[in-house]
Design a protein around this motif. Structure first.
Motif, PDB file in Angstrom:
ATOM      1  N   GLU A 101      13.063   3.420  10.428  1.00 39.13           N
ATOM      2  CA  GLU A 101      12.234   4.565  10.079  1.00 39.13           C
ATOM      3  C   GLU A 101      12.884   5.873  10.553  1.00 39.13           C
ATOM      4  O   GLU A 101      13.596   5.896  11.566  1.00 39.13           O
ATOM      5  N   ASN A 102      12.615   6.928   9.815  1.00 42.53           N
ATOM      6  CA  ASN A 102      13.131   8.255  10.153  1.00 42.53           C
ATOM      7  C   ASN A 102      12.422   8.776  11.408  1.00 42.53           C
ATOM      8  O   ASN A 102      11.202   8.955  11.407  1.00 42.53           O
ATOM      9  N   GLU A 103      13.202   9.040  12.444  1.00 38.43           N
ATOM     10  CA  GLU A 103      12.613   9.502  13.695  1.00 38.43           C
ATOM     11  C   GLU A 103      11.926  10.853  13.542  1.00 38.43           C
ATOM     12  O   GLU A 103      10.940  11.136  14.240  1.00 38.43           O
ATOM     13  N   LEU A 104      12.410  11.686  12.636  1.00 41.36           N
ATOM     14  CA  LEU A 104      11.800  13.002  12.444  1.00 41.36           C
ATOM     15  C   LEU A 104      10.393  12.887  11.875  1.00 41.36           C
ATOM     16  O   LEU A 104       9.507  13.680  12.217  1.00 41.36           O
ATOM     17  N   MET A 105      10.188  11.896  11.008  1.00 40.07           N
ATOM     18  CA  MET A 105       8.847  11.673  10.459  1.00 40.07           C
ATOM     19  C   MET A 105       7.893  11.219  11.559  1.00 40.07           C
ATOM     20  O   MET A 105       6.756  11.702  11.656  1.00 40.07           O
ATOM     21  N   LEU A 106       8.357  10.308  12.387  1.00 38.70           N
ATOM     22  CA  LEU A 106       7.517   9.832  13.482  1.00 38.70           C
ATOM     23  C   LEU A 106       7.237  10.947  14.488  1.00 38.70           C
ATOM     24  O   LEU A 106       6.120  11.070  15.008  1.00 38.70           O
ATOM     25  N   MET A 107       8.240  11.770  14.748  1.00 40.27           N
ATOM     26  CA  MET A 107       8.059  12.876  15.681  1.00 40.27           C
ATOM     27  C   MET A 107       7.076  13.913  15.122  1.00 40.27           C
ATOM     28  O   MET A 107       6.314  14.527  15.892  1.00 40.27           O
ATOM     29  N   ALA A 108       7.083  14.097  13.810  1.00 41.98           N
ATOM     30  CA  ALA A 108       6.124  15.024  13.201  1.00 41.98           C
ATOM     31  C   ALA A 108       4.692  14.547  13.422  1.00 41.98           C
ATOM     32  O   ALA A 108       3.792  15.349  13.689  1.00 41.98           O
ATOM     33  N   VAL A 109       4.478  13.244  13.320  1.00 41.99           N
ATOM     34  CA  VAL A 109       3.153  12.680  13.577  1.00 41.99           C
ATOM     35  C   VAL A 109       2.775  12.874  15.042  1.00 41.99           C
ATOM     36  O   VAL A 109       1.649  13.280  15.366  1.00 41.99           O
ATOM     37  N   LEU A 110       3.707  12.590  15.938  1.00 37.86           N
ATOM     38  CA  LEU A 110       3.450  12.734  17.371  1.00 37.86           C
ATOM     39  C   LEU A 110       3.102  14.172  17.726  1.00 37.86           C
ATOM     40  O   LEU A 110       2.123  14.430  18.447  1.00 37.86           O
ATOM     41  N   ASN A 111       3.882  15.118  17.241  1.00 39.38           N
ATOM     42  CA  ASN A 111       3.631  16.528  17.554  1.00 39.38           C
ATOM     43  C   ASN A 111       2.310  17.004  16.964  1.00 39.38           C
ATOM     44  O   ASN A 111       1.593  17.794  17.593  1.00 39.38           O
ATOM     45  N   ASP A 129      -3.454   7.195   7.848  1.00 41.51           N
ATOM     46  CA  ASP A 129      -4.431   6.261   7.278  1.00 41.51           C
ATOM     47  C   ASP A 129      -3.697   5.015   6.808  1.00 41.51           C
ATOM     48  O   ASP A 129      -2.897   5.077   5.875  1.00 41.51           O
ATOM     49  N   GLY A 130      -3.945   3.890   7.469  1.00 39.21           N
ATOM     50  CA  GLY A 130      -3.311   2.648   7.076  1.00 39.21           C
ATOM     51  C   GLY A 130      -1.803   2.648   7.236  1.00 39.21           C
ATOM     52  O   GLY A 130      -1.110   1.879   6.566  1.00 39.21           O
ATOM     53  N   GLY A 131      -1.281   3.510   8.103  1.00 35.40           N
ATOM     54  CA  GLY A 131       0.163   3.622   8.291  1.00 35.40           C
ATOM     55  C   GLY A 131       0.811   4.697   7.450  1.00 35.40           C
ATOM     56  O   GLY A 131       2.000   4.985   7.603  1.00 35.40           O
ATOM     57  N   VAL A 132       0.036   5.306   6.549  1.00 33.48           N
ATOM     58  CA  VAL A 132       0.545   6.364   5.680  1.00 33.48           C
ATOM     59  C   VAL A 132       0.240   7.724   6.301  1.00 33.48           C
ATOM     60  O   VAL A 132      -0.900   7.995   6.705  1.00 33.48           O
ATOM     61  N   ILE A 133       1.251   8.573   6.384  1.00 36.01           N
ATOM     62  CA  ILE A 133       1.064   9.907   6.955  1.00 36.01           C
ATOM     63  C   ILE A 133       0.330  10.788   5.952  1.00 36.01           C
ATOM     64  O   ILE A 133       0.775  10.978   4.820  1.00 36.01           O
ATOM     65  N   LEU A 134      -0.806  11.346   6.383  1.00 36.82           N
ATOM     66  CA  LEU A 134      -1.604  12.212   5.509  1.00 36.82           C
ATOM     67  C   LEU A 134      -1.426  13.686   5.822  1.00 36.82           C
ATOM     68  O   LEU A 134      -1.496  14.524   4.929  1.00 36.82           O
ATOM     69  N   GLU A 135      -1.226  14.018   7.094  1.00 34.07           N
ATOM     70  CA  GLU A 135      -1.193  15.430   7.497  1.00 34.07           C
ATOM     71  C   GLU A 135      -0.280  15.604   8.699  1.00 34.07           C
ATOM     72  O   GLU A 135      -0.221  14.751   9.578  1.00 34.07           O
ATOM     73  N   SER A 136       0.451  16.720   8.711  1.00 33.41           N
ATOM     74  CA  SER A 136       1.309  17.034   9.859  1.00 33.41           C
ATOM     75  C   SER A 136       1.068  18.442  10.380  1.00 33.41           C
ATOM     76  O   SER A 136       1.798  18.910  11.254  1.00 33.41           O
ATOM     77  N   ASP A 137       0.029  19.104   9.860  1.00 29.99           N
ATOM     78  CA  ASP A 137      -0.313  20.453  10.307  1.00 29.99           C
ATOM     79  C   ASP A 137      -1.513  20.369  11.244  1.00 29.99           C
ATOM     80  O   ASP A 137      -2.622  20.045  10.808  1.00 29.99           O
ATOM     81  N   PRO A 138      -1.335  20.652  12.533  1.00 29.94           N
ATOM     82  CA  PRO A 138      -2.453  20.533  13.478  1.00 29.94           C
ATOM     83  C   PRO A 138      -3.617  21.459  13.160  1.00 29.94           C
ATOM     84  O   PRO A 138      -4.770  21.125  13.440  1.00 29.94           O
ATOM     85  N   GLN A 139      -3.354  22.617  12.563  1.00 34.97           N
ATOM     86  CA  GLN A 139      -4.437  23.529  12.215  1.00 34.97           C
ATOM     87  C   GLN A 139      -5.376  22.893  11.203  1.00 34.97           C
ATOM     88  O   GLN A 139      -6.605  22.993  11.307  1.00 34.97           O
ATOM     89  N   GLN A 140      -4.798  22.230  10.202  1.00 37.93           N
ATOM     90  CA  GLN A 140      -5.606  21.551   9.198  1.00 37.93           C
ATOM     91  C   GLN A 140      -6.384  20.390   9.811  1.00 37.93           C
ATOM     92  O   GLN A 140      -7.542  20.145   9.462  1.00 37.93           O
ATOM     93  N   VAL A 141      -5.754  19.669  10.712  1.00 40.43           N
ATOM     94  CA  VAL A 141      -6.423  18.536  11.359  1.00 40.43           C
ATOM     95  C   VAL A 141      -7.627  19.014  12.152  1.00 40.43           C
ATOM     96  O   VAL A 141      -8.733  18.457  12.039  1.00 40.43           O
ATOM     97  N   VAL A 142      -7.458  20.037  12.958  1.00 45.59           N
ATOM     98  CA  VAL A 142      -8.554  20.561  13.774  1.00 45.59           C
ATOM     99  C   VAL A 142      -9.687  21.055  12.891  1.00 45.59           C
ATOM    100  O   VAL A 142     -10.873  20.825  13.171  1.00 45.59           O
ATOM    101  N   HIS A 143      -9.333  21.722  11.791  1.00 39.69           N
ATOM    102  CA  HIS A 143     -10.354  22.234  10.868  1.00 39.69           C
ATOM    103  C   HIS A 143     -11.158  21.097  10.258  1.00 39.69           C
ATOM    104  O   HIS A 143     -12.392  21.137  10.203  1.00 39.69           O
ATOM    105  N   ARG A 144     -10.477  20.047   9.811  1.00 36.46           N
ATOM    106  CA  ARG A 144     -11.178  18.925   9.178  1.00 36.46           C
ATOM    107  C   ARG A 144     -12.001  18.140  10.178  1.00 36.46           C
ATOM    108  O   ARG A 144     -13.083  17.641   9.841  1.00 36.46           O
ATOM    109  N   VAL A 145     -11.510  18.012  11.400  1.00 34.82           N
ATOM    110  CA  VAL A 145     -12.293  17.334  12.439  1.00 34.82           C
ATOM    111  C   VAL A 145     -13.582  18.102  12.702  1.00 34.82           C
ATOM    112  O   VAL A 145     -14.656  17.511  12.865  1.00 34.82           O
ATOM    113  N   ALA A 146     -13.490  19.429  12.725  1.00 35.54           N
ATOM    114  CA  ALA A 146     -14.678  20.250  12.944  1.00 35.54           C
ATOM    115  C   ALA A 146     -15.675  20.063  11.810  1.00 35.54           C
ATOM    116  O   ALA A 146     -16.892  19.966  12.039  1.00 35.54           O
TER     117      ALA A 146
END
Length: 220
Positions: A85-95, A130-147
């Motif tokens: 797997e591409n480490e940059l993709m995994l790092m994007a999820v982690l960050n 979701d199910g191992g598939v990356i859906l989002e890598s922008d933390p701003q969008q994640v925080v907004h949707r969680v809210a």
């Protein structure tokens, strides 16, 4: 040579882990059956913690898997993928996960604060992967949707203080039915029909025939 050619796949992430500074699990979500039993998962988590908690690097290869990780005070975050797997993709999820939690916890990313906000953690992870598939890598969008998802509370769980502001201004008038498009903490697209003598200056008054039944109306 042909055996080494792998078809591209959207299933990037095998697992997301959060451990404390003793290597104990605080959060774990596995997206495939690489470690099918809890016993195997716990053994893998202990192994990964022992190999990474004293190092300064961010990437490791362990048991045929690619592991990216970072620590914060007494927490260790791990995102795991396959060996190719591409480490940059995994790092994007982690960050994305770390930055989202940092915003949600007001930069207080430590064990106690996380345990007090586990619901937000579960929602954030579901928004990112979701199910191992990356859906989002922008933390701003994640925080907004969680809210937004946190505000989608069933009507039966609403308190008086959470009702729409205009409801407090209802005054009797004869022969009017009022439709209110509910917003704010109520479920999106929810519609309530208030029958009877009500008036609200913040919504449109709709006269209805006496035989009209709002609960039989499908398309408002």
């Amino acid at each position: 040579m042909e055996a080494l050619i792998l078809e591209p796949s959207l299933y990037t992430v095998k697992a997301i882990l959060i451990l404390d500074n003793d290597g104990d699990r605080l959060f774990a979500k596995y997206y495939d059956d690489t470690y099918p039993s809890v016993k195997e998962q716990k053994a893998f988590e202990k192994n990964i913690f022992n190999k990474t908690h004293r190092t300064d690097s961010e990437i490791a290869l362990l048991e045929g898997l690619t592991v990216v990780y970072k620590s914060s005070i007494d927490l260790y975050f791990y995102v795991i993928g396959s060996s190719y797997e591409n480490e940059l993709m995994l790092m994007a999820v982690l960050n994305c996960l770390f930055d989202s939690l940092s915003q949600m916890l007001r930069k207080n990313v430590e064990k106690r604060a996380l345990l007090e906000n586990m619901e937000g953690l579960f929602l954030a992870v579901d928004e990112i992967v979701d199910g191992g598939v990356i859906l989002e890598s922008d933390p701003q969008q994640v925080v907004h949707r969680v809210a937004l998802r946190g505000e989608d509370v069933p009507l039966t769980e609403q308190t008086v203080s959470q009702e729409p502001p205009c409801l407090s201004h209802l005054t009797p008038t004869p022969h009017l039915s009022v439709f209110l498009m509910l917003q704010g903490p109520f479920p999106r697209n929810a519609v309530t029909a208030l029958q009877g003598p009500y008036e609200c200056q913040d919504v449109q008054k709709v006269p209805l025939p006496s035989a009209f039944n709002p609960f039989c109306c499908k398309d408002l």
